[in-house]
Design an enzyme around this catalytic site. Sequence first.
Site, PDB file in Angstrom:
ATOM      1  N   THR A 180       9.245 -12.923 -29.028  1.00 36.02           N
ATOM      2  CA  THR A 180       7.894 -12.429 -29.227  1.00 36.02           C
ATOM      3  C   THR A 180       7.202 -13.265 -30.306  1.00 36.02           C
ATOM      4  O   THR A 180       7.857 -13.744 -31.237  1.00 36.02           O
ATOM      5  CB  THR A 180       7.913 -10.919 -29.590  1.00 36.02           C
ATOM      6  OG1 THR A 180       6.589 -10.471 -29.791  1.00 36.02           O
ATOM      7  CG2 THR A 180       8.755 -10.619 -30.816  1.00 36.02           C
ATOM      8  N   GLU A 324      10.019  -5.237 -29.073  1.00 35.81           N
ATOM      9  CA  GLU A 324      11.132  -4.713 -29.872  1.00 35.81           C
ATOM     10  C   GLU A 324      11.572  -3.324 -29.414  1.00 35.81           C
ATOM     11  O   GLU A 324      12.601  -2.815 -29.850  1.00 35.81           O
ATOM     12  CB  GLU A 324      10.726  -4.634 -31.359  1.00 35.81           C
ATOM     13  CG  GLU A 324      10.555  -5.966 -32.061  1.00 35.81           C
ATOM     14  CD  GLU A 324       9.152  -6.576 -31.886  1.00 35.81           C
ATOM     15  OE1 GLU A 324       8.451  -6.228 -30.903  1.00 35.81           O
ATOM     16  OE2 GLU A 324       8.762  -7.400 -32.735  1.00 35.81           O
ATOM     17  N   LYS A 434      -4.583 -10.308 -29.338  1.00 36.99           N
ATOM     18  CA  LYS A 434      -3.962 -10.150 -28.022  1.00 36.99           C
ATOM     19  C   LYS A 434      -4.990 -10.406 -26.936  1.00 36.99           C
ATOM     20  O   LYS A 434      -5.891  -9.620 -26.731  1.00 36.99           O
ATOM     21  CB  LYS A 434      -3.336  -8.776 -27.866  1.00 36.99           C
ATOM     22  CG  LYS A 434      -2.224  -8.807 -26.864  1.00 36.99           C
ATOM     23  CD  LYS A 434      -1.284  -7.651 -27.016  1.00 36.99           C
ATOM     24  CE  LYS A 434       0.071  -7.982 -26.447  1.00 36.99           C
ATOM     25  NZ  LYS A 434       0.928  -6.827 -26.337  1.00 36.99           N
ATOM     26  N   TRP A 439      -0.141 -13.037 -26.902  1.00 41.10           N
ATOM     27  CA  TRP A 439      -0.519 -13.194 -28.309  1.00 41.10           C
ATOM     28  C   TRP A 439      -1.097 -14.565 -28.641  1.00 41.10           C
ATOM     29  O   TRP A 439      -0.638 -15.574 -28.140  1.00 41.10           O
ATOM     30  CB  TRP A 439       0.705 -12.999 -29.203  1.00 41.10           C
ATOM     31  CG  TRP A 439       1.247 -11.613 -29.234  1.00 41.10           C
ATOM     32  CD1 TRP A 439       2.490 -11.221 -28.820  1.00 41.10           C
ATOM     33  CD2 TRP A 439       0.615 -10.437 -29.738  1.00 41.10           C
ATOM     34  NE1 TRP A 439       2.635  -9.875 -29.029  1.00 41.10           N
ATOM     35  CE2 TRP A 439       1.516  -9.367 -29.592  1.00 41.10           C
ATOM     36  CE3 TRP A 439      -0.633 -10.179 -30.302  1.00 41.10           C
ATOM     37  CZ2 TRP A 439       1.224  -8.062 -29.984  1.00 41.10           C
ATOM     38  CZ3 TRP A 439      -0.940  -8.877 -30.686  1.00 41.10           C
ATOM     39  CH2 TRP A 439      -0.023  -7.839 -30.530  1.00 41.10           C
TER      40      TRP A 439
HETATM   41  P1  AMP Z   1       4.377  -7.141 -27.362  1.00 40.94           P
HETATM   42  O1  AMP Z   1       5.582  -7.154 -28.210  1.00 40.94           O
HETATM   43  O2  AMP Z   1       3.844  -8.487 -27.056  1.00 40.94           O
HETATM   44  O3  AMP Z   1       4.560  -6.295 -26.147  1.00 40.94           O
HETATM   45  O4  AMP Z   1       3.216  -6.453 -28.201  1.00 40.94           O
HETATM   46  C1  AMP Z   1       3.365  -5.194 -28.803  1.00 40.94           C
HETATM   47  C2  AMP Z   1       2.110  -4.855 -29.529  1.00 40.94           C
HETATM   48  O5  AMP Z   1       1.001  -4.812 -28.616  1.00 40.94           O
HETATM   49  C3  AMP Z   1       2.118  -3.513 -30.202  1.00 40.94           C
HETATM   50  O6  AMP Z   1       2.766  -3.563 -31.461  1.00 40.94           O
HETATM   51  C4  AMP Z   1       0.620  -3.236 -30.322  1.00 40.94           C
HETATM   52  O7  AMP Z   1       0.044  -3.917 -31.413  1.00 40.94           O
HETATM   53  C5  AMP Z   1       0.082  -3.831 -29.027  1.00 40.94           C
HETATM   54  N1  AMP Z   1       0.007  -2.809 -27.966  1.00 40.94           N
HETATM   55  C6  AMP Z   1       0.902  -2.552 -26.996  1.00 40.94           C
HETATM   56  N2  AMP Z   1       0.495  -1.543 -26.209  1.00 40.94           N
HETATM   57  C7  AMP Z   1      -0.695  -1.131 -26.695  1.00 40.94           C
HETATM   58  C8  AMP Z   1      -1.627  -0.106 -26.347  1.00 40.94           C
HETATM   59  N3  AMP Z   1      -1.423   0.704 -25.318  1.00 40.94           N
HETATM   60  N4  AMP Z   1      -2.734   0.024 -27.118  1.00 40.94           N
HETATM   61  C9  AMP Z   1      -2.955  -0.799 -28.165  1.00 40.94           C
HETATM   62  N5  AMP Z   1      -2.121  -1.782 -28.540  1.00 40.94           N
HETATM   63  C10 AMP Z   1      -1.001  -1.941 -27.834  1.00 40.94           C
END
Ligand code: AMP
Length: 536
Positions: A180, A324, A434, A439
């Site tokens: 990530t 994670e 995002k 990212w």
């Molecule tokens: P990733 O590890 O790339 O899946 O990203 C995880 C992060 O995405 C989380 O810690 C949040 O900051 C953001 N995220 C994931 N799902 C949501 C959601 N439903 N609403 C807002 N932010 C989200």
Amino acid sequence: MVSPLLLRHFLTRSRQFFAGKEIVSRDYGGLFRYDYGRFYERTARLANVLAGLGVGPGDRVGTLAWNNHRHLELYFAVPCSGAVLHTLNIRLFRDQLVYVINHAADRVIFVDEDLLPVLEDVAGELKTVEHFVVMTDRKECPATRLAPVHLYEDLLAGAAPDYAFPEDMEENSAAAMCYTTATTGDPKGVVYSHRGLYLHSLAFLMADTIGLSERDCMLPVVPMFHANAWGLPFSAALAGSRQVFPGSRPTPADLAGLIETEKVTVAAGVPTVWMGLLELLEREEHDLSSLRVVVCGGSAAPRALLEAYDRRGITIVHAYGMTETSPLATVSRPVSRMDDWPADRRYQVRAKQGWLVPGLEMRVVDDQGREAPRDGRAMGELWLKGPWVADGYYRDPERSRETFADGWLHTSDIVTVDTDGFIAIVDRSKDLIKSGGEWISSVDLENCIMSHPAVAEAAVIAVPHPKWVERPLACVVLKAAYRDQVDEAALLEFLAGKVIRWWLPDRVVFLDEIPKTSVGKFSKKRLRELLERGEI
Ligand code: AMP
């Protein structure tokens, strides 16, 4: 009985009970159809292929691939034979791709035909890869500089159709891994155990989460390189759901076509995907009435999106998680006591990130280290723990210590919790943007901009975007000697050779200074306020 929780169970169960159940995959030459019975046989052949390539227990096997049936076979053959599936994000920067392959020490990489150029570009810098395998339905291997290279279908055809998937593996052994993006520095590796993925899959089958069942036909639009497509291929195999894979670069029209003809009931993807599909539905008629649930997560699902789909009779369920956390952590479905609430209030609930999935525990901690009251107003950082939450980053003790402290994962997501226990994300303390579910590191972009000789200071913030959810905006201060001599176009041209195209800021604004915090850091909060007031 003490019985290890292994992904092998999913494989043998699906063969035993769902052998005739269909799996559909958008392949290069058109739709490919087979069933769980043949899927099992090909997975067994693939396990033999892996052994033949010298892959042993614990070895990492990389995949650079779209959502397709060959990727599904790898999802099972690799972990069920004792090795570790390492899904590579096709949208990484080239240097990051080199880093993650070398850091994970992948021994073999399976690559989709149309992603060959991505791998060819980095192949010279890969230190541990001994074989490349091209995934395609062509009879001949496409021309490639990769070596030694094999054709997936040839290897399978030459392998024995039986394989004794071990029953006695340690349930906490690694099954898969995924990197990530970090705020600064190299990507961070997250390792998933068989036990974690097993329990996470069960969580998807619960009625109050997604309730995935044998009756469902599941379409993962979320990439299989992003947190195991949210674990859906595993959950679907366990439940015995039909599976439909959208293949390479699916467009909204491809998705609508698949949902319509395959009668998909559960689809999952980031908001950008559902916004794109909505745009298409506004122009063209498609019968998507088979959809029971559209799982939307990865970024906040805007309320307007929920409403627009409701008007078409399609329910979006908002979910939240992280790489994670395997990733499912919360799901936002109104609970029974909200049944007679007015529509407006129910939308407010559904637009929140939701309720913690059974099996996980949470704390919301303010800057003083105290538990924030659950009043829907007090903010704190969300901490999580549970059987499918990672306990550290792969071979990265320093960053593990920062994020995994006191037995909890510190998510960096700033949330409120209301009296019903629903979480709403209000901010993010990690400095990332995002865009379309992937990212962009604002810190990396800032460093790149500040490497321009005319730039004194640069801060990059996320701005809301109707399609991509967030896009980068660069705030730049030029050195006095260069004032008015460098414009947006020049700066973007400078960046173009250094960062991947979709990282380029949508807009560059020139300021006299970047507002600072009391300790002299760039105040992004202040920049966001200026933006909200239309002052930048
Ligand atoms: P990733 O590890 O790339 O899946 O990203 C995880 C992060 O995405 C989380 O810690 C949040 O900051 C953001 N995220 C994931 N799902 C949501 C959601 N439903 N609403 C807002 N932010 C989200």
